[in-house]
Design a protein around this motif. Sequence first.
Motif, PDB file in Angstrom:
ATOM      1  N   ASN A  50      34.658  40.104  35.344  1.00 17.82           N
ATOM      2  CA  ASN A  50      33.226  39.825  35.224  1.00 17.82           C
ATOM      3  C   ASN A  50      32.655  39.182  36.485  1.00 17.82           C
ATOM      4  OD1 ASN A  50      33.576  40.695  32.599  1.00 17.82           O
ATOM      5  ND2 ASN A  50      33.722  38.637  31.762  1.00 17.82           N
ATOM      6  N   ILE A  51      31.368  39.442  36.688  1.00 20.04           N
ATOM      7  CA  ILE A  51      30.651  38.886  37.826  1.00 20.04           C
ATOM      8  C   ILE A  51      29.226  38.544  37.411  1.00 20.04           C
ATOM      9  CG2 ILE A  51      31.953  40.266  39.494  1.00 20.04           C
ATOM     10  CD1 ILE A  51      29.378  42.026  39.740  1.00 20.04           C
ATOM     11  N   LYS A  52      28.562  37.798  38.268  1.00 20.74           N
ATOM     12  CA  LYS A  52      27.125  37.591  38.144  1.00 20.74           C
ATOM     13  C   LYS A  52      26.466  38.496  39.172  1.00 20.74           C
ATOM     14  CE  LYS A  52      23.425  34.265  38.727  1.00 20.74           C
ATOM     15  NZ  LYS A  52      23.065  32.929  39.216  1.00 20.74           N
ATOM     16  N   ILE A  53      25.413  39.215  38.750  1.00 23.32           N
ATOM     17  CA  ILE A  53      24.657  40.060  39.668  1.00 23.32           C
ATOM     18  C   ILE A  53      23.291  39.420  39.884  1.00 23.32           C
ATOM     19  CG2 ILE A  53      23.525  42.288  40.028  1.00 23.32           C
ATOM     20  CD1 ILE A  53      25.784  43.622  38.568  1.00 23.32           C
ATOM     21  N   THR A  54      22.942  39.225  41.144  1.00 26.33           N
ATOM     22  CA  THR A  54      21.632  38.705  41.513  1.00 26.33           C
ATOM     23  C   THR A  54      20.899  39.794  42.284  1.00 26.33           C
ATOM     24  OG1 THR A  54      22.542  36.478  41.682  1.00 26.33           O
ATOM     25  CG2 THR A  54      20.402  36.862  42.726  1.00 26.33           C
ATOM     26  N   LEU A  55      19.720  40.155  41.792  1.00 21.87           N
ATOM     27  CA  LEU A  55      18.896  41.161  42.467  1.00 21.87           C
ATOM     28  C   LEU A  55      17.816  40.469  43.281  1.00 21.87           C
ATOM     29  CD1 LEU A  55      18.311  43.704  39.557  1.00 21.87           C
ATOM     30  CD2 LEU A  55      19.975  43.861  41.410  1.00 21.87           C
ATOM     31  N   GLU A  56      17.718  40.851  44.536  1.00 22.14           N
ATOM     32  CA  GLU A  56      16.634  40.392  45.396  1.00 22.14           C
ATOM     33  C   GLU A  56      15.920  41.633  45.908  1.00 22.14           C
ATOM     34  OE1 GLU A  56      18.104  37.653  48.332  1.00 22.14           O
ATOM     35  OE2 GLU A  56      18.859  36.269  46.795  1.00 22.14           O
TER      36      GLU A  56
ATOM     37  N   GLU B  37      30.278  34.676  41.515  1.00 20.78           N
ATOM     38  CA  GLU B  37      30.826  34.000  40.337  1.00 20.78           C
ATOM     39  C   GLU B  37      31.854  34.881  39.620  1.00 20.78           C
ATOM     40  OE1 GLU B  37      27.869  32.017  37.887  1.00 20.78           O
ATOM     41  OE2 GLU B  37      26.593  31.719  39.648  1.00 20.78           O
ATOM     42  N   PHE B  38      32.798  35.372  40.395  1.00 20.01           N
ATOM     43  CA  PHE B  38      33.846  36.254  39.887  1.00 20.01           C
ATOM     44  C   PHE B  38      34.679  35.543  38.825  1.00 20.01           C
ATOM     45  CE2 PHE B  38      33.057  37.200  44.411  1.00 20.01           C
ATOM     46  CZ  PHE B  38      32.536  38.475  44.273  1.00 20.01           C
ATOM     47  N   GLU B  39      35.110  36.319  37.825  1.00 19.01           N
ATOM     48  CA  GLU B  39      35.817  35.688  36.715  1.00 19.01           C
ATOM     49  C   GLU B  39      36.718  36.667  35.968  1.00 19.01           C
ATOM     50  OE1 GLU B  39      34.300  33.042  33.020  1.00 19.01           O
ATOM     51  OE2 GLU B  39      33.411  35.048  33.144  1.00 19.01           O
ATOM     52  N   GLN B  40      37.934  36.229  35.731  1.00 23.29           N
ATOM     53  CA  GLN B  40      38.823  36.879  34.771  1.00 23.29           C
ATOM     54  C   GLN B  40      38.750  35.983  33.534  1.00 23.29           C
ATOM     55  OE1 GLN B  40      40.584  38.293  32.281  1.00 23.29           O
ATOM     56  NE2 GLN B  40      40.878  39.776  33.924  1.00 23.29           N
ATOM     57  N   PRO B  41      37.968  36.391  32.505  1.00 22.57           N
ATOM     58  CA  PRO B  41      37.706  35.501  31.373  1.00 22.57           C
ATOM     59  C   PRO B  41      38.950  35.093  30.582  1.00 22.57           C
ATOM     60  CG  PRO B  41      36.889  37.709  30.914  1.00 22.57           C
ATOM     61  CD  PRO B  41      37.310  37.695  32.349  1.00 22.57           C
ATOM     62  N   HIS B  42      40.017  35.863  30.689  1.00 27.24           N
ATOM     63  CA  HIS B  42      41.247  35.493  29.983  1.00 27.24           C
ATOM     64  C   HIS B  42      42.096  34.511  30.789  1.00 27.24           C
ATOM     65  CE1 HIS B  42      40.394  38.276  26.795  1.00 27.24           C
ATOM     66  NE2 HIS B  42      40.206  39.239  27.681  1.00 27.24           N
ATOM     67  N   ARG B  43      41.571  34.108  31.946  1.00 23.23           N
ATOM     68  CA  ARG B  43      42.232  33.097  32.774  1.00 23.23           C
ATOM     69  C   ARG B  43      41.213  32.026  33.181  1.00 23.23           C
ATOM     70  NH1 ARG B  43      45.774  35.038  30.474  1.00 23.23           N
ATOM     71  NH2 ARG B  43      47.645  35.996  31.302  1.00 23.23           N
ATOM     72  N   SER B  44      40.469  31.568  32.172  1.00 27.44           N
ATOM     73  CA  SER B  44      39.479  30.514  32.390  1.00 27.44           C
ATOM     74  C   SER B  44      40.173  29.152  32.464  1.00 27.44           C
ATOM     75  CB  SER B  44      38.440  30.524  31.266  1.00 27.44           C
ATOM     76  OG  SER B  44      39.077  30.282  30.032  1.00 27.44           O
ATOM     77  N   ILE B  45      39.422  28.122  32.700  1.00 32.71           N
ATOM     78  CA  ILE B  45      39.976  26.775  32.865  1.00 32.71           C
ATOM     79  C   ILE B  45      40.833  26.352  31.681  1.00 32.71           C
ATOM     80  CG2 ILE B  45      39.351  24.331  33.027  1.00 32.71           C
ATOM     81  CD1 ILE B  45      37.066  25.184  34.872  1.00 32.71           C
ATOM     82  N   ASP B  46      40.427  26.719  30.475  1.00 30.52           N
ATOM     83  CA  ASP B  46      41.169  26.298  29.285  1.00 30.52           C
ATOM     84  C   ASP B  46      42.141  27.370  28.763  1.00 30.52           C
ATOM     85  OD1 ASP B  46      39.172  28.012  28.483  1.00 30.52           O
ATOM     86  OD2 ASP B  46      38.498  26.798  26.802  1.00 30.52           O
ATOM     87  N   SER B  47      42.450  28.354  29.571  1.00 37.10           N
ATOM     88  CA  SER B  47      43.324  29.455  29.154  1.00 37.10           C
ATOM     89  C   SER B  47      44.784  29.018  29.048  1.00 37.10           C
ATOM     90  CB  SER B  47      43.223  30.602  30.163  1.00 37.10           C
ATOM     91  OG  SER B  47      44.198  31.571  29.908  1.00 37.10           O
ATOM     92  N   ALA B  48      45.434  29.452  27.991  1.00 37.70           N
ATOM     93  CA  ALA B  48      46.865  29.185  27.822  1.00 37.70           C
ATOM     94  C   ALA B  48      47.680  29.884  28.908  1.00 37.70           C
ATOM     95  CB  ALA B  48      47.321  29.649  26.440  1.00 37.70           C
ATOM     96  N   GLY B  49      47.136  30.967  29.464  1.00 45.87           N
ATOM     97  CA  GLY B  49      47.837  31.714  30.515  1.00 45.87           C
ATOM     98  C   GLY B  49      47.673  31.125  31.894  1.00 45.87           C
TER      99      GLY B  49
END
Length: 139
Positions: A87-93, A101-113
């Motif tokens: 996942n990412i954040k897209i900003t249109l100008e 703001e790239f993100e692997q949601p299954h490896r977030s700060i509170d992820s068991a992995g």
Amino acid sequence: MYIVIKTIDDQDYTDIYINNKRLVEILREFELQYDSDIAGLYRGLPTDVVFLPSRHLLDQPYQWYDYDGKISVLECECGFPGCWDFNIKITLEDDKVIWSEFEQPHRSIDSAGGYWSYDKLKPFVFDRKQYEVELSKKA
């Protein structure tokens, strides 16, 4: 920086290139520091999600790939939304499109992995006209 979006031969999903390098490969190289077995196990999204008239990569996220202000630009190799999306954040100008703001949601700060931080991965900044041309190129 420029983006190229291709349709995979004989398949209904896409492959994204940033400056001639596959996004999947960019992420695999970055994620190797965390887990070499699962680093970069992504594929592109379906063509009907990526190419116009869909506005998923612009300002109207496709329902299965919309995550609280971020959107998926890649999905798990299995093709099931939410399994292992990137996942990412897209900003249109007016003149540019920014992926950040790239993100692997299954490896977030509170992820068991374990947490995978993408803070060192710089935002991708594209010329908006070139970006929109790519979205209209469905092969």
